[in-house]
Design a protein around this motif. Structure first.
Motif, PDB file in Angstrom:
ATOM      1  N   ALA B  14       0.852  -1.270   0.064  1.00 33.51           N
ATOM      2  CA  ALA B  14       0.000   0.121   0.081  1.00 33.51           C
ATOM      3  C   ALA B  14       0.986   1.272   0.003  1.00 33.51           C
ATOM      4  O   ALA B  14       0.355   2.380  -0.868  1.00 33.51           O
ATOM      5  CB  ALA B  14      -1.002  -0.034   1.286  1.00 33.51           C
ATOM      6  N   GLU B  15       1.949   1.204   0.628  1.00 34.99           N
ATOM      7  CA  GLU B  15       2.953   2.186   0.614  1.00 34.99           C
ATOM      8  C   GLU B  15       3.294   2.835  -0.756  1.00 34.99           C
ATOM      9  O   GLU B  15       3.676   4.166  -0.983  1.00 34.99           O
ATOM     10  CB  GLU B  15       4.100   2.214   1.664  1.00 34.99           C
ATOM     11  CG  GLU B  15       3.797   2.053   3.257  1.00 34.99           C
ATOM     12  CD  GLU B  15       3.117   0.501   3.549  1.00 34.99           C
ATOM     13  OE1 GLU B  15       3.027  -0.168   2.528  1.00 34.99           O
ATOM     14  OE2 GLU B  15       2.650   0.562   4.672  1.00 34.99           O
ATOM     15  N   GLU B  17       1.858   3.061  -3.448  1.00 31.71           N
ATOM     16  CA  GLU B  17       0.636   3.378  -4.171  1.00 31.71           C
ATOM     17  C   GLU B  17       1.174   4.939  -4.435  1.00 31.71           C
ATOM     18  O   GLU B  17       0.865   5.347  -5.455  1.00 31.71           O
ATOM     19  CB  GLU B  17      -0.766   3.506  -3.653  1.00 31.71           C
ATOM     20  CG  GLU B  17      -1.110   1.875  -3.613  1.00 31.71           C
ATOM     21  CD  GLU B  17      -2.129   1.727  -2.577  1.00 31.71           C
ATOM     22  OE1 GLU B  17      -2.832   2.604  -1.891  1.00 31.71           O
ATOM     23  OE2 GLU B  17      -2.610   0.511  -2.299  1.00 31.71           O
ATOM     24  N   LYS B  18       1.485   5.514  -3.459  1.00 33.29           N
ATOM     25  CA  LYS B  18       1.808   7.138  -3.629  1.00 33.29           C
ATOM     26  C   LYS B  18       2.994   7.263  -4.179  1.00 33.29           C
ATOM     27  O   LYS B  18       3.029   8.172  -5.165  1.00 33.29           O
ATOM     28  CB  LYS B  18       1.862   7.685  -2.107  1.00 33.29           C
ATOM     29  CG  LYS B  18       2.054   9.133  -2.159  1.00 33.29           C
ATOM     30  CD  LYS B  18       1.892   9.676  -0.836  1.00 33.29           C
ATOM     31  CE  LYS B  18       1.925  11.259  -0.903  1.00 33.29           C
ATOM     32  NZ  LYS B  18       1.593  11.973   0.353  1.00 33.29           N
ATOM     33  N   THR B  50      -3.397  -0.175  -6.941  1.00 37.02           N
ATOM     34  CA  THR B  50      -4.008  -0.732  -5.815  1.00 37.02           C
ATOM     35  C   THR B  50      -4.592  -1.980  -6.140  1.00 37.02           C
ATOM     36  O   THR B  50      -4.579  -2.916  -5.220  1.00 37.02           O
ATOM     37  CB  THR B  50      -5.190   0.330  -5.321  1.00 37.02           C
ATOM     38  OG1 THR B  50      -4.473   1.522  -4.923  1.00 37.02           O
ATOM     39  CG2 THR B  50      -5.969  -0.259  -4.168  1.00 37.02           C
TER      40      THR B  50
END
Lengths: 110, 142
Positions: B14-15, B17-18, B50
């Protein structure tokens, strides 16, 4: 994010990108507050959010269902252009009212 | 610069994605996109990465491959994983389709990619992985 509780109203001021990662954190914090107090109104303040993807839509919709089940209401306050675009594409503006007021987002700098 | 390309690979988490949408945002800045165009591209990339994290690898270990190409006034982004794949791509592309309603996924990922980009292609094979290719022309890049 900044959480404010007055009477039965929970106001959540969001000041960061809302994606899959952050949506999970926001969801946990809001649900924890709703678990502690008899919240009837949840207001999301998006004035400080420049980016949101569909994970944010899932998060808002999830809180809407939660509040709806206990006879409460959810409002979307001050969405930025980018946030409004994805809200309108998702169609959740048909069930969740969007409001604009002059109160700007006052986020603490971490 | 009218033609350029990058190849990246990173951990499916998830980290990142940015990180992925920031990489693409920097890369496409050569085309002078408007803020709206930039936001559209970032959102589409975020949805694709995602999907790879949650559905491609089901939150387990894996590598996401992301490449991008600028060709004249168009950006082409390719995001792929070697994960579980999608058995019915047509069904998955329908608005509100989600395999994880309990996780509060809105089922809007592919719809957002289609809406925010000019073109979306999805290739997937169960147990082999998924590849998506998205294109968007930047209107005023002179």
């Amino acid at each position: 994010m900044n959480i404010l509780v007055t009477n039965n109203t929970l106001t959540v001021k969001l000041c960061e990108d809302i994606d899959h990662k952050n949506a999970l954190d926001i969801r946990k914090q809001i649900d924890s507050e709703i678990g502690k107090r008899p919240i009837k109104t949840l207001i999301f303040d998006f004035s400080g959010v420049e980016f949101m993807d569909s994970a944010g839509i899932g998060m808002i919709l999830g809180r809407y269902k939660l509040l709806n089940a206990i006879g409460g209401m959810v409002y979307i306050n001050n969405p930025t252009k980018a946030v409004l675009k994805i809200i309108e594409i998702s169609g959740i503006n048909k069930i969740i009212p969007i409001m604009y007021n002059n109160e700007s987002c006052t986020c603490e700098v971490k | 610069m009218k033609n350029n390309y990058i190849y990246t690979q990173f951990k499916a988490c998830a980290e990142n994605e940015k990180l992925a949408r920031q990489i693409i945002a920097h890369f496409v800045s050569d085309l002078n996109p408007t803020l709206d165009e930039l936001c559209d591209i970032k959102t589409a990339v975020s949805e694709a990465v995602t999907n790879a994290v949650i559905h491609g690898y089901k939150n387990k270990a894996g590598i996401i491959f992301m490449s991008a190409e600028i060709c004249k006034n168009e950006i082409i982004v390719e995001i792929s994983d070697k994960g579980y794949g999608i058995s019915d791509v047509e069904a998955a592309r329908q608005p509100l389709f989600t395999t994880q309603p309990e996780m509060e996924r809105s089922g809007m990922g592919f719809t957002v990619m289609e809406t925010f980009m000019d073109d979306l292609q999805v290739y997937s094979k169960p147990d082999c992985g998924t590849k998506i290719i998205m294109r968007k022309k930047i209107a005023n890049n002179d």
